[in-house]
Design a protein around this motif. Structure first.
Motif, PDB file in Angstrom:
ATOM      1  N   ASP A 201      47.403  56.919  51.220  1.00 18.70           N
ATOM      2  CA  ASP A 201      47.615  56.354  52.632  1.00 18.70           C
ATOM      3  C   ASP A 201      48.798  55.650  52.425  1.00 18.70           C
ATOM      4  O   ASP A 201      48.574  54.834  51.762  1.00 18.70           O
ATOM      5  N   THR A 202      48.782  54.790  53.409  1.00 17.70           N
ATOM      6  CA  THR A 202      50.069  54.061  54.061  1.00 17.70           C
ATOM      7  C   THR A 202      49.503  52.718  54.204  1.00 17.70           C
ATOM      8  O   THR A 202      50.102  52.459  55.399  1.00 17.70           O
ATOM      9  N   GLY A 203      48.046  52.494  53.744  1.00 21.04           N
ATOM     10  CA  GLY A 203      47.119  51.688  54.447  1.00 21.04           C
ATOM     11  C   GLY A 203      47.911  50.455  54.227  1.00 21.04           C
ATOM     12  O   GLY A 203      48.566  50.479  53.789  1.00 21.04           O
ATOM     13  N   PRO A 204      46.730  49.342  54.423  1.00 17.55           N
ATOM     14  CA  PRO A 204      47.312  47.788  53.446  1.00 17.55           C
ATOM     15  C   PRO A 204      47.390  47.845  52.611  1.00 17.55           C
ATOM     16  O   PRO A 204      47.245  46.986  52.149  1.00 17.55           O
ATOM     17  N   GLY A 205      46.527  48.860  51.948  1.00 18.66           N
ATOM     18  CA  GLY A 205      46.480  49.347  49.878  1.00 18.66           C
ATOM     19  C   GLY A 205      45.399  47.701  49.667  1.00 18.66           C
ATOM     20  O   GLY A 205      45.478  47.324  50.828  1.00 18.66           O
ATOM     21  N   ILE A 206      45.100  47.724  48.663  1.00 19.07           N
ATOM     22  CA  ILE A 206      43.834  46.712  47.531  1.00 19.07           C
ATOM     23  C   ILE A 206      44.490  45.192  47.714  1.00 19.07           C
ATOM     24  O   ILE A 206      45.669  45.952  46.796  1.00 19.07           O
ATOM     25  N   PRO A 207      44.336  44.404  47.479  1.00 18.37           N
ATOM     26  CA  PRO A 207      45.578  43.639  46.997  1.00 18.37           C
ATOM     27  C   PRO A 207      44.190  43.497  45.463  1.00 18.37           C
ATOM     28  O   PRO A 207      43.118  43.726  45.093  1.00 18.37           O
ATOM     29  N   MET A 208      45.401  42.996  44.948  1.00 18.02           N
ATOM     30  CA  MET A 208      44.801  42.546  43.238  1.00 18.02           C
ATOM     31  C   MET A 208      43.687  42.267  42.979  1.00 18.02           C
ATOM     32  O   MET A 208      42.772  43.409  41.861  1.00 18.02           O
ATOM     33  N   HIS A 209      43.442  41.240  43.056  1.00 18.77           N
ATOM     34  CA  HIS A 209      41.845  40.515  43.207  1.00 18.77           C
ATOM     35  C   HIS A 209      40.705  40.996  43.206  1.00 18.77           C
ATOM     36  O   HIS A 209      39.594  41.106  43.192  1.00 18.77           O
ATOM     37  N   HIS A 210      41.058  42.606  44.318  1.00 14.11           N
ATOM     38  CA  HIS A 210      40.208  43.177  44.888  1.00 14.11           C
ATOM     39  C   HIS A 210      39.901  44.176  43.730  1.00 14.11           C
ATOM     40  O   HIS A 210      38.831  45.306  44.084  1.00 14.11           O
ATOM     41  N   LEU A 211      41.401  44.874  43.770  1.00 14.59           N
ATOM     42  CA  LEU A 211      40.808  45.916  42.430  1.00 14.59           C
ATOM     43  C   LEU A 211      40.234  46.380  41.775  1.00 14.59           C
ATOM     44  O   LEU A 211      39.625  47.469  41.243  1.00 14.59           O
ATOM     45  N   GLU A 212      39.981  44.928  41.166  1.00 14.58           N
ATOM     46  CA  GLU A 212      39.254  44.781  40.072  1.00 14.58           C
ATOM     47  C   GLU A 212      37.850  45.238  40.511  1.00 14.58           C
ATOM     48  O   GLU A 212      36.875  45.253  39.059  1.00 14.58           O
ATOM     49  N   ARG A 213      37.149  45.055  41.537  1.00 11.50           N
ATOM     50  CA  ARG A 213      36.143  44.885  42.392  1.00 11.50           C
ATOM     51  C   ARG A 213      35.339  46.123  42.396  1.00 11.50           C
ATOM     52  O   ARG A 213      34.450  46.353  43.117  1.00 11.50           O
ATOM     53  N   VAL A 214      36.129  47.180  42.837  1.00 11.37           N
ATOM     54  CA  VAL A 214      36.208  48.034  44.462  1.00 11.37           C
ATOM     55  C   VAL A 214      34.603  49.500  43.356  1.00 11.37           C
ATOM     56  O   VAL A 214      34.536  50.162  44.196  1.00 11.37           O
ATOM     57  N   PHE A 215      35.083  49.080  42.040  1.00 10.47           N
ATOM     58  CA  PHE A 215      33.991  50.453  41.849  1.00 10.47           C
ATOM     59  C   PHE A 215      32.350  49.670  41.737  1.00 10.47           C
ATOM     60  O   PHE A 215      31.611  50.453  40.951  1.00 10.47           O
ATOM     61  N   GLU A 216      32.964  48.523  41.407  1.00 11.40           N
ATOM     62  CA  GLU A 216      31.571  47.437  41.961  1.00 11.40           C
ATOM     63  C   GLU A 216      29.705  47.255  42.993  1.00 11.40           C
ATOM     64  O   GLU A 216      30.490  48.179  43.876  1.00 11.40           O
ATOM     65  N   PRO A 217      28.936  47.864  42.468  1.00  6.84           N
ATOM     66  CA  PRO A 217      28.208  48.057  43.753  1.00  6.84           C
ATOM     67  C   PRO A 217      27.891  46.878  44.726  1.00  6.84           C
ATOM     68  O   PRO A 217      27.995  46.311  44.333  1.00  6.84           O
TER      69      PRO A 217
END
Ligand SMILES: Nc1ncnc2c1ncn2[C@@H]1O[C@H](COP(=O)(O)OP(=O)(O)OP(=O)(O)O)[C@@H](O)[C@H]1O
Ligand SMILES: [Mg+2]
Length: 486
Positions: A419-435
């Motif tokens: 998608d061409t949305g806002p993207g995921i900030p770097m510091h969130h990227l490593e947590r997106v799979f956390e429950p």
């Protein structure tokens, strides 16, 4: 004082060597020329003196000295003649004289006469008075008087001095020209290539190792040195990149390990609780349904029961999601057309896309793309990815592009949702799979979507990765093993 550069030192040394060679060669030439001129002066003086002697002898018998005086005057008229005289045995001047010398006197003649050993023997030599003269004495023969001729060495000295000046100028010009030529040759052959290599060495540590040097082949060994430097820089660069990659891989692995540990602990703790929750929830559900279906139930009671049923469904879904994340299940595999599933997901999300002004683009082949999998679970995983993209684009003010691709690779099938949305900030990227990690607030999302999708991918022996998209935004890639023969 800063030390001189190698090229400057070489220019100085080589120029000095050229100047020394030119100087030595010229000095030898001048010396040879001076000897030649001196010999010529000696011979000329002697010949002229003998001529005078012949004239004097002839004249003594015939004209009583007139012819001799005329010849003596003629010889004295020559600016190189200092004195031309005939003298008697007592060294008295009988005829002729000096041209006056530079100071108008006869100082040199007096000095020659003083040094004369005798007037009866032939003699010749150099006398240094206010000027340098060559003299010849021929003893008295039949003429009865000795002939003394003295000639200046001025021409010789002037010539030698002029040669010295020319030599000095020549040396200066040659040394200067040599310095310029040597400078240019050294600059091309030494300074420029060395400077380039030095620049590369300086930049090696600062420019991230991307810097390479360009030394032309004409620079010989320095060209080879430049090539060797570039090879070394390549190796260093490769080593640095491999270290960085290893570092990143180690970090990722550590994170995965931590996550796995957390999941394992959470799984053990919650697994039992969740399992135990299942039965009471089912009983509550049945009771609520019974109340709602009861003949005496008022409309208000029915609507309350439906609200409870909706919340119960939500809790059941949550439990199911958590169970999937914390425990992997054995799944029954069957041939599944992934492209068909993507079309079905897009069709399901179409109304919401229209509402949010999103236009989904499907880059799918016209034929089925098969994997061995569980159709419902795969659909669930793809739906989560697409749902995230739609939610991100819906609240994004910029361009709203949503692209679905299904790519058949050698041993896998890759479903890409970009998608061409806002993207995921770097510091969130490593947590997106956390429950329970969500940025959508308490009512927005459970924070389980990506975790569930990854568990589904892993249950199929595949992977799920998420990162920045090509044009900003986010790119999620679900990779599943291609269909195996059953
Ligand atoms: N396409 C995307 N664009 C921007 N952010 C995203 C995208 N996909 C995921 N995220 C981020 O990752 C977070 C976690 O996603 P995940 O799907 O696991 O949970 P969620 O969407 O918040 O809730 P839900 O359980 O309802 O899916 C999101 O809250 C969001 O911040
Ligand atoms: Mg989600």
């Amino acid at each position: 004082m800063a030390p001189l550069r190698i090229a400057t030192r070489l220019v100085l040394v080589l120029s000095a060597a050229v100047a020394a060679v030119v100087l030595a060669y010229s000095l030898i030439s001048i010396e040879q020329r001076a000897t030649l001129l001196r010999d010529a002066l000696i011979r000329e003086t002697e010949t002229l003196a003998r001529t005078l002697q012949i004239v004097a002898e002839n004249d003594a018998g015939e004209s009583g000295g007139e012819e001799l005086n005329r010849v003596l005057e003629g010889v004295l008229a020559d600016p190189e003649t200092y004195a031309a005289v005939t003298i008697d045995d007592a060294e008295r001047v009988l005829s002729g004289g000096t041209d006056g010398g530079t100071d108008g006197g006869t100082e040199c003649l007096d000095a020659i006469l003083r040094d004369l050993p005798s007037t009866t023997a032939e003699a010749q030599g150099w006398t240094e008075c206010d000027e340098r003269v060559r003299w010849v004495l021929l003893p008295s023969g039949t003429a009865g008087a000795a002939v003394l001729l003295a000639r200046r060495a001025t021409l010789l000295e002037r010539d030698v001095n002029a040669s010295r000046l020319r030599l000095l100028l020549l040396t200066l010009v040659l040394a200067g020209t040599a310095a310029i030529v040597i400078f240019f040759v050294l600059h091309r052959a030494l300074s420029a290539p060395l400077g380039e290599i030095l620049r590369g060495v300086h930049l090696l540590g600062t420019a991230g190792g991307a810097e390479r040097v360009v030394v032309p082949p004409a620079a010989g060994e320095l060209h080879e040195l430049g090539a060797a430097f570039n090879r070394m820089a390549d190796q260093l660069d490769a080593r640095r990149r491999s270290l960085l990659r290893q570092g990143a891989e180690r970090l990722a692995m550590e994170r995965q390990l931590r996550e796995a540990e957390t999941f394992a602990v959470a799984g053990r703790l919650t697994g039992g609780v969740l399992h135990e929750l299942g039965s009471p929830l089912a009983v509550i559900g049945m009771r609520v349904d019974a109340i709602a279906d009861h003949a005496a139930a008022t409309p208000q009671l029915r609507s309350q029961s439906e609200a409870i049923r909706a919340e119960l469904d939500r809790i059941a879904k949550l439990i199911e999601g958590l169970m999937r994340i914390t425990r992997h299940h054995e799944i029954a595999l069957e041939p599944v057309d992934v492209a068909g599933i993507v079309r079905a997901v897009v069709a399901e999300l179409q109304p919401r896309c229209r509402e949010a002004g999103i236009e989904p683009l499907l880059r799918l082949p016209g034929f089925p793309i098969m994997v061995s999998g569980h159709a419902v679970l795969i659909r669930h995983a793809i739906f989560n990815l697409a749902n995230n993209a739609v939610q991100a684009l819906a609240r994004h003010p910029g361009e709203k592009r949503l692209i679905f691709r299904v790519e058949r690779q050698e041993t896998a099938v890759c479903v890409v949702v970009e998608d061409t949305g806002p993207g995921i900030p770097m510091h969130h990227l490593e947590r997106v799979f956390e429950p329970f990690f969500t940025t959508k607030g308490i009512s927005g999302g459970t924070g389980l979507g990506l975790g569930i999708s990854r568990s589904i991918a892993e249950e199929h022996g595949g992977t799920l990765s998420i990162g920045p998209g090509a044009d900003g935004g986010t790119r999620a890639a679900l990779e599943l093993p291609a269909e195996r023969a059953f």
